[in-house]
Design an enzyme around this catalytic site. Sequence first.
Site, PDB file in Angstrom:
ATOM      1  N   TYR B 111      -3.549 -20.497  -7.060  1.00 59.91           N
ATOM      2  CA  TYR B 111      -2.269 -20.266  -6.396  1.00 59.91           C
ATOM      3  C   TYR B 111      -1.416 -21.619  -6.436  1.00 59.91           C
ATOM      4  O   TYR B 111      -2.287 -22.505  -6.608  1.00 59.91           O
ATOM      5  CB  TYR B 111      -2.491 -20.077  -4.814  1.00 59.91           C
ATOM      6  CG  TYR B 111      -3.211 -18.712  -4.548  1.00 59.91           C
ATOM      7  CD1 TYR B 111      -2.386 -17.627  -4.179  1.00 59.91           C
ATOM      8  CD2 TYR B 111      -4.484 -18.371  -4.389  1.00 59.91           C
ATOM      9  CE1 TYR B 111      -2.833 -16.415  -3.642  1.00 59.91           C
ATOM     10  CE2 TYR B 111      -4.982 -17.293  -4.209  1.00 59.91           C
ATOM     11  CZ  TYR B 111      -4.184 -16.240  -3.574  1.00 59.91           C
ATOM     12  OH  TYR B 111      -4.630 -14.759  -3.522  1.00 59.91           O
ATOM     13  N   TYR B 150     -11.162 -15.747  -7.970  1.00 63.35           N
ATOM     14  CA  TYR B 150     -11.128 -17.585  -7.891  1.00 63.35           C
ATOM     15  C   TYR B 150     -12.330 -17.791  -6.788  1.00 63.35           C
ATOM     16  O   TYR B 150     -12.803 -17.017  -5.934  1.00 63.35           O
ATOM     17  CB  TYR B 150      -9.813 -18.065  -7.289  1.00 63.35           C
ATOM     18  CG  TYR B 150      -9.296 -17.520  -5.970  1.00 63.35           C
ATOM     19  CD1 TYR B 150      -9.829 -17.721  -4.530  1.00 63.35           C
ATOM     20  CD2 TYR B 150      -8.406 -16.349  -6.018  1.00 63.35           C
ATOM     21  CE1 TYR B 150      -9.283 -17.204  -3.473  1.00 63.35           C
ATOM     22  CE2 TYR B 150      -7.762 -16.142  -4.902  1.00 63.35           C
ATOM     23  CZ  TYR B 150      -8.426 -16.322  -3.552  1.00 63.35           C
ATOM     24  OH  TYR B 150      -7.974 -15.743  -2.227  1.00 63.35           O
ATOM     25  N   ARG B 160     -13.573 -14.633  -4.782  1.00 60.88           N
ATOM     26  CA  ARG B 160     -12.826 -13.611  -4.453  1.00 60.88           C
ATOM     27  C   ARG B 160     -12.582 -12.605  -5.645  1.00 60.88           C
ATOM     28  O   ARG B 160     -12.290 -12.995  -6.672  1.00 60.88           O
ATOM     29  CB  ARG B 160     -11.459 -13.911  -4.099  1.00 60.88           C
ATOM     30  CG  ARG B 160     -11.506 -14.684  -2.767  1.00 60.88           C
ATOM     31  CD  ARG B 160     -12.057 -14.107  -1.508  1.00 60.88           C
ATOM     32  NE  ARG B 160     -11.760 -12.591  -1.395  1.00 60.88           N
ATOM     33  CZ  ARG B 160     -10.685 -11.903  -0.800  1.00 60.88           C
ATOM     34  NH1 ARG B 160      -9.556 -12.710  -0.553  1.00 60.88           N
ATOM     35  NH2 ARG B 160     -10.531 -10.736  -0.989  1.00 60.88           N
ATOM     36  N   HIS B 163      -7.209  -9.964  -6.653  1.00 62.99           N
ATOM     37  CA  HIS B 163      -6.479  -9.162  -5.461  1.00 62.99           C
ATOM     38  C   HIS B 163      -5.026  -9.661  -5.656  1.00 62.99           C
ATOM     39  O   HIS B 163      -4.498 -10.588  -5.926  1.00 62.99           O
ATOM     40  CB  HIS B 163      -6.926  -9.194  -4.195  1.00 62.99           C
ATOM     41  CG  HIS B 163      -7.073 -10.685  -3.727  1.00 62.99           C
ATOM     42  ND1 HIS B 163      -8.010 -11.432  -4.150  1.00 62.99           N
ATOM     43  CD2 HIS B 163      -6.148 -11.273  -2.881  1.00 62.99           C
ATOM     44  CE1 HIS B 163      -7.915 -12.961  -3.507  1.00 62.99           C
ATOM     45  NE2 HIS B 163      -6.741 -12.551  -2.914  1.00 62.99           N
ATOM     46  N   HIS B 165      -1.946  -9.991  -2.460  1.00 59.65           N
ATOM     47  CA  HIS B 165      -1.691 -10.033  -1.141  1.00 59.65           C
ATOM     48  C   HIS B 165      -0.422  -9.061  -0.961  1.00 59.65           C
ATOM     49  O   HIS B 165       0.664  -9.303  -1.532  1.00 59.65           O
ATOM     50  CB  HIS B 165      -1.464 -11.354  -0.563  1.00 59.65           C
ATOM     51  CG  HIS B 165      -2.864 -12.006  -0.539  1.00 59.65           C
ATOM     52  ND1 HIS B 165      -3.637 -12.261   0.539  1.00 59.65           N
ATOM     53  CD2 HIS B 165      -3.260 -12.834  -1.332  1.00 59.65           C
ATOM     54  CE1 HIS B 165      -4.668 -13.053   0.211  1.00 59.65           C
ATOM     55  NE2 HIS B 165      -4.491 -13.342  -1.003  1.00 59.65           N
TER      56      HIS B 165
HETATM   57 FE   LIG Z   1      -5.988 -14.598  -1.921  1.00 61.64          FE
END
Ligand SMILES: [Fe+3]
Lengths: 219, 246
Positions: B111, B150, B160, B163, B165
């Site tokens: 991110y 990640y 994770r 995905h 959000h």
């Molecule tokens: Fe996330």
Amino acid sequence: MGFEHDSPLVRDADETNERRPGTPRRGTGFLDEPPTLRTTPSATVGPYLAIGLTWPDGADAVAPGTAGEVWLRGTVRDGNGDVVPDAVVETWQADPDGRFAHPGDPRGSASTPGFRGFGRSATPGGEFAVRTLKPGPVPDGEGGLQAPHVDVSVFARGLLDRVVTRIYFADEAEANAADPVLSALPEDRRRTLVARRTEDGYRLDINLQGDAETVFFAV
Amino acid sequence: MTGTTSRLVLPRYLREEDGHRTPVASDGYRSTALRAPLRTPVDLPHRLTEVTGPVLGEDRVTPGDADLTLRAGGEAQGQRIIVFGRVLDSGGRPVPGALLEIWQANAAGRYRHVVDNWPAPLDPHFDGLGRVVTDSLGRYEFTTIKPGAYPWGNHHNAWRPAHIHFSLFGQAFTQRLVTQMYFPDDPLFGQDPIFNAIPPAARHRAVAGFDLGRTQPDWALAFEWDIVLRGTDQTPFETDDDGDVA
Ligand SMILES: [Fe+3]
């Protein structure tokens, strides 16, 4: 109430009010029959919400410089009493006339210039801050009034769904005493919802857990 | 409307059954331990504040916000994908004019956020942010890249699943939803406590479907994901009796 309206949400008192037997007209929203579609399950906002959920004017439930503007502030804390620096707090409220900036308001949408009624604040250092106007009393739908209040959603890493609470105002003691939501709570828990006056507005901390855990609502 | 004593006829937003909605806390997700409230929430009957909500539409969005692959004067790295679907309520009615905000990791799983510094590269042409408003039929569409998995510190070797959000405003405070969309057949589902916090009966509703028909030849794979917000026991903003719509 005697307000003029043309909202579809309003029915005159002399019209019939058909009900399905056993179904509350307005209530907690528990399913009593299967919906057509199941809802999409919620998920945590995660730690990186700042990428998607920050706006330059996010904190402005009312335009800066509006007469009567106040800041709603508070600190979000976890079960250890530590601040929660990665939450987002959203607020939704009526204007000083008790009207919402929404087409469904039966008395017409709020007409206060620059009033959005929605504020969104991240919590750097644990603290949220929303610029707004103090709301007026809002009809309870049954001929009475609710005390001035703000609906609040808290999203954070570690919360798989939002949690919902309300902010009331300490300088509305009489209205608070008559409020149907506040007065239904045990007396020692009401204070977790009542913001105190400060120099530039009002302050109410949100405790996710602990002895002073904020009253959270199922909506 | 001639009555002098009006009572409000408010829609009642149905609440999904526990076995089909994500609980606020889950044991396997460690961050919930000190954050999820421990007391039972108090029922809040729906009144005006709850059945209204912010009106956030086109003024929040620019046309480029729906294409996450073209930012800062260049093309994002990764598998280009189209993510599309409808926003409906549980009565099956489209939700038009709903603001969707999405955020996601880049193709390498990182991110663009100050506390995300695991050793995967940032992409100068990917910021991971998108916004759209649903059309009159409740439809939305993004062009983006498939996010990478990640690692995170929840448990040993925790990753994770890929995905995106999603944040949605419906037409009322009660319809507010923040969630995550997953991709089909992800091998990381089994070890992810956030995915598995969703009750088993509801997990498939968090997973997009691959759509070959909407996949664009020589350009982008397509994934379809419909989002269902809470519906009402009556049509909001219409009268019960005479069908007049203000
Ligand atoms: Fe996330």
